[in-house]
Scaffold this active site. Structure first.
Site, short mmCIF file in Angstrom:
data_model
loop_
_atom_site.label_atom_id
_atom_site.label_comp_id
_atom_site.label_asym_id
_atom_site.label_seq_id
_atom_site.Cartn_x
_atom_site.Cartn_y
_atom_site.Cartn_z
N ARG A 116 0.73 -1.17 0.12
CA ARG A 116 0.13 0.00 0.07
C ARG A 116 0.82 1.20 -0.17
NH1 ARG A 116 -3.91 -3.51 3.05
NH2 ARG A 116 -3.04 -3.51 4.80
N ASP A 129 -16.09 -1.54 -4.55
CA ASP A 129 -16.34 -2.83 -4.03
C ASP A 129 -17.84 -3.32 -4.34
OD1 ASP A 129 -14.66 -4.51 -2.21
OD2 ASP A 129 -16.66 -4.99 -2.18
N CYS A 177 -3.45 -12.92 -4.51
CA CYS A 177 -3.35 -13.56 -3.00
C CYS A 177 -3.40 -15.06 -2.80
CB CYS A 177 -4.11 -12.91 -2.10
SG CYS A 177 -6.14 -12.98 -2.35
#
Length: 409
Positions: free
Chosen positions: A226, A264, A353
């Protein structure tokens, strides 16, 4: 072997012997050639080569395909409380070294990588959020939680509570039940009334729900990624896809982005991200969209929305080898769309991930997406998970996060 062993012993195949000698800590059920009689689930057992030489000792899981998880290859180890205390202390000291003073929100124990297979411990200030994923660790959790409490107290951290996040299906493969809630013990105070706490990461404050949030409450593994993205965001119009609680978007805004849009599909996630923006005084340079990224990216391309930095931090599209190919199509679609939308000279942050999506396969997918989009990718930086999620070499399961920063040229 230096002393007479008191533990039951499994004799394994040559293939398993070679893998254990290479540093991988798992013994699969189909690699066992001779099993001891009456071995108990969760107990300690020795593992021997086909010729009977000692390879290590570990925790037995009779219901799992991973029959033994190696704890140590020291033939003199007796695996009492002092052994587990040392392992916990090693893990805590390692975080102090690799994370410096910033360990108030940190993964303290990362399973096999810390020699404590099946145990995950995340710290959120004075609350621990814990997952126990193996039968042997479940049997020893009372001791482990007490040792964690004592060792943290020795470092000046007095815990308010331990939240068990055992609401994961993988426990069923171990013959364990699932559930979540505060752990109660005499060595801990009465648990907090609320599972919501606050953390500060990279200078940004977040509310973390250790009972209902994703994973153990927060994705700690992207901490430094980040920051890397934030360095590129200054002065740019940023689109953060799959924003969850807004962490990449907030870092971009905090890093000086001209404007950030956070997207999202979950309204709850969007509301949480918006609240985090307000908490950090960043609302004036951010907006939030509840939408499916797969539908939104083509629409934004048609609208020529003018973003010059796109961040893609999707959930794991695959959690098994069987679904890697379908996951690859999903990864390619969003990356292709982002590349098509960005102007020449724009920037792309993209990641996966899932350890099943290997780095080689992920890069191959990115090259294919770039070719289809008619662009080239100039590598800015290739990164992995933060060092509080250590990678154990020769154990690919611990090497799961791929993170790339590109300029589209």
């Amino acid at each position: 072997m230096k002393q007479q062993r008191s533990f039951p012993a499994f004799k394994v195949s040559k293939r398993c012997e070679n893998r254990l000698k290479g540093g991988h800590p798992w013994v699969y059920d189909n690699e066992i050639e001779v099993s001891p009689d009456g071995v108990e689930n969760g107990s300690i057992a020795d593992v021997l080569s086909p010729k009977g030489s000692y390879l290590g000792s570990g925790l037995v899981s009779l219901n799992s395909k991973i029959r033994v998880r190696i704890l140590s290859d020291n033939a003199n180890e007796t695996f009492g409380e002092s052994f587990f205390r040392r392992r916990i202390r090693y893990a805590l000291d390692h975080r102090k070294t690799v994370m410096g003073d910033d360990i108030s929100a940190c993964r303290l124990v990362h399973g096999e990588s810390d020699g404590l297979p099946g145990l995950t411990v995340d710290r959120y200030n004075d609350i621990l959020s814990v997952q126990v994923l193996s039968y042997g660790m479940e049997q020893r959790k009372d001791m482990l939680y007490r040792l964690l409490t004592e060792e943290l107290a020795a470092d000046g951290v007095d815990l308010r509570g331990i939240m068990e996040r055992n609401d994961v299906a993988i426990r069923e493969l171990e013959g364990l039940g699932t559930g979540k809630g505060w752990y109660r013990a005499d060595f801990l105070p009465t648990p907090p009334e609320s599972p919501v706490t606050e953390i500060c990461e990279n200078g940004i404050i977040y509310k973390v729900d250790v009972e209902n949030g994703q994973k153990t409450g927060f994705f700690l593994d992207q901490k430094y990624n980040r920051l890397a993205a934030a360095k590129l965001a200054k002065g740019k119009k940023v689109l953060d896809c799959f924003t969850h609680t807004g962490s990449f978007a907030l870092n971009a805004a905090f890093g000086g982005a001209a404007h950030v849009t956070a997207v999202d599909v979950s309204q709850f996630a969007v509301d949480t991200a918006r609240a985090n923006a307000e908490r950090n005084g960043l609302s004036d340079k951010m907006d939030f969209i509840c939408a499916d990224v797969f539908d939104l990216l083509p629409k934004l391309t048609e609208e020529k929305a003018g973003y010059d930095f796109v961040i893609l931090d999707p959930p794991a599209f695959t959690k098994s080898r069987k679904t890697v190919n379908s996951a690859e199509r999903g990864y390619k679609e969003i990356n292709y769309r982002a590349m098509k939308m960005l102007p020449r000279g724009g920037y792309l942050a993209t990641c996966s991930c899932s350890h099943f999506m290997t780095n080689e396969f992920f890069v191959k997918m990115l090259m294919s997406a770039a070719q289809d989009a008619g662009v080239r990718l100039k590598l800015v930086e290739a990164r992995q998970q933060a060092p509080d999620h250590p990678i154990l070499m020769n154990v690919p399961e611990t090497d799961y996060l791929k993170f790339y920063l590109f300029q589209v040229v």
